[in-house]
Scaffold this motif. Structure first.
Motif, mmCIF file in Angstrom:
data_model
loop_
_atom_site.group_PDB
_atom_site.id
_atom_site.type_symbol
_atom_site.label_atom_id
_atom_site.label_comp_id
_atom_site.label_asym_id
_atom_site.label_seq_id
_atom_site.Cartn_x
_atom_site.Cartn_y
_atom_site.Cartn_z
ATOM 1 N N THR A 69 2.089 6.864 -6.988
ATOM 2 C CA THR A 69 0.753 7.529 -7.421
ATOM 3 C C THR A 69 1.139 8.990 -7.060
ATOM 4 O OG1 THR A 69 -0.516 6.757 -5.875
ATOM 5 C CG2 THR A 69 -0.671 5.397 -7.847
ATOM 6 N N LYS A 70 1.687 9.151 -5.906
ATOM 7 C CA LYS A 70 1.556 10.413 -5.350
ATOM 8 C C LYS A 70 0.372 11.010 -4.862
ATOM 9 C CE LYS A 70 6.229 11.067 -5.904
ATOM 10 N NZ LYS A 70 6.786 9.785 -5.323
ATOM 11 N N GLY A 71 -0.464 9.857 -4.611
ATOM 12 C CA GLY A 71 -1.959 10.249 -4.319
ATOM 13 C C GLY A 71 -2.300 10.641 -3.011
ATOM 14 N N SER A 72 -3.297 11.105 -2.663
ATOM 15 C CA SER A 72 -3.763 11.433 -1.275
ATOM 16 C C SER A 72 -4.469 10.388 -0.676
ATOM 17 C CB SER A 72 -4.626 12.991 -1.482
ATOM 18 O OG SER A 72 -3.702 13.756 -1.740
ATOM 19 N N TYR A 108 0.955 -1.268 0.264
ATOM 20 C CA TYR A 108 0.144 -0.126 0.043
ATOM 21 C C TYR A 108 0.860 1.405 0.073
ATOM 22 C CZ TYR A 108 -3.419 3.392 1.859
ATOM 23 O OH TYR A 108 -4.007 4.758 1.921
ATOM 24 N N SER A 109 1.765 1.243 0.989
ATOM 25 C CA SER A 109 2.603 2.488 0.947
ATOM 26 C C SER A 109 3.655 2.660 -0.472
ATOM 27 C CB SER A 109 3.744 2.334 2.201
ATOM 28 O OG SER A 109 4.759 1.256 1.846
ATOM 29 N N THR A 110 3.916 1.740 -1.487
ATOM 30 C CA THR A 110 4.466 1.653 -2.465
ATOM 31 C C THR A 110 3.383 2.224 -3.493
ATOM 32 O OG1 THR A 110 6.139 0.168 -2.062
ATOM 33 C CG2 THR A 110 5.462 0.628 -4.332
ATOM 34 N N LEU A 111 2.178 1.833 -3.444
ATOM 35 C CA LEU A 111 1.190 2.488 -4.419
ATOM 36 C C LEU A 111 0.822 3.845 -4.320
ATOM 37 C CD1 LEU A 111 -1.233 1.626 -6.275
ATOM 38 C CD2 LEU A 111 -2.731 1.700 -4.285
ATOM 39 N N CYS A 112 1.006 4.367 -2.756
ATOM 40 C CA CYS A 112 0.665 5.705 -2.579
ATOM 41 C C CYS A 112 2.035 6.421 -3.074
ATOM 42 C CB CYS A 112 1.031 5.919 -1.003
ATOM 43 S SG CYS A 112 -0.742 5.465 -0.183
#
Length: 160
Positions: free
Chosen positions: A152-155, A145-149
């Motif tokens: 993507t540089k998502g919020s 999950y942290s890699t996905l965040c």
């Protein structure tokens, strides 16, 4: 390896992943991952660990990407509140034109255009690994999950 790996849309995702971390590998499925349930069955994982990449459009023609857990539904009201404008879900043609991906293979990364905002469903955080489309309904990748965040540089947001 499957010919799917050589498709333009898949290569875009693969290149983006490789720039981030050469250890992230694409997974070619024997069965489609067009839906979260299909992907979960193919990967023998929980539906909630599948990342649905959903594209929404606001009334000013800005696009917003929402990454939602496979067992959840995005709340258009919550997303509209976050962007301070009414929103609608982008149709298949808009999605393809904006992201470069067809529905069922929309990756959370490597889009042709940059979304105005990216919101990530925090319920995805309960999974050790999450799986997202990699440009084709039969190709995915798995990351934390942290890699996905970070990718993507998502919020991180409550969007369900």
């Amino acid at each position: 390896m499957s010919d799917l790996i050589n498709r333009k849309s898949v290569i875009k995702v693969k290149n983006c992943l490789q720039e981030y971390d050469k250890n992230i590998e694409l997974i070619v499925l024997d069965e489609t991952a067009r839906t979260a349930k299909d992907a979960a069955n193919s990967l023998n994982t929980e539906v909630g660990s599948i990342v649905k990449s959903l594209l929404f459009k606001d009334t000013e023609e800005n696009y917003h990407l929402c990454l939602v857990s496979g067992d959840q539904f995005a709340s258009t009201k919550k997303i509209a509140d976050l962007v301070n404008l009414p929103i609608t879900k982008a149709n298949a043609d808009e999605c393809k034109a904006f992201t470069g991906f067809s529905i069922g293979g929309v990756s959370p990364i490597a889009h042709d255009n940059i979304p105005k905002s990216i919101f990530i469903d925090t319920t995805l955080s309960k999974y050790k690994k999450v799986f997202a489309a990699a440009g084709h309904p039969f190709v995915v990748f798995g990351v934390s999950y942290s890699t996905l965040c970070d990718l993507t540089k998502g919020s991180e947001s409550n969007i369900i």
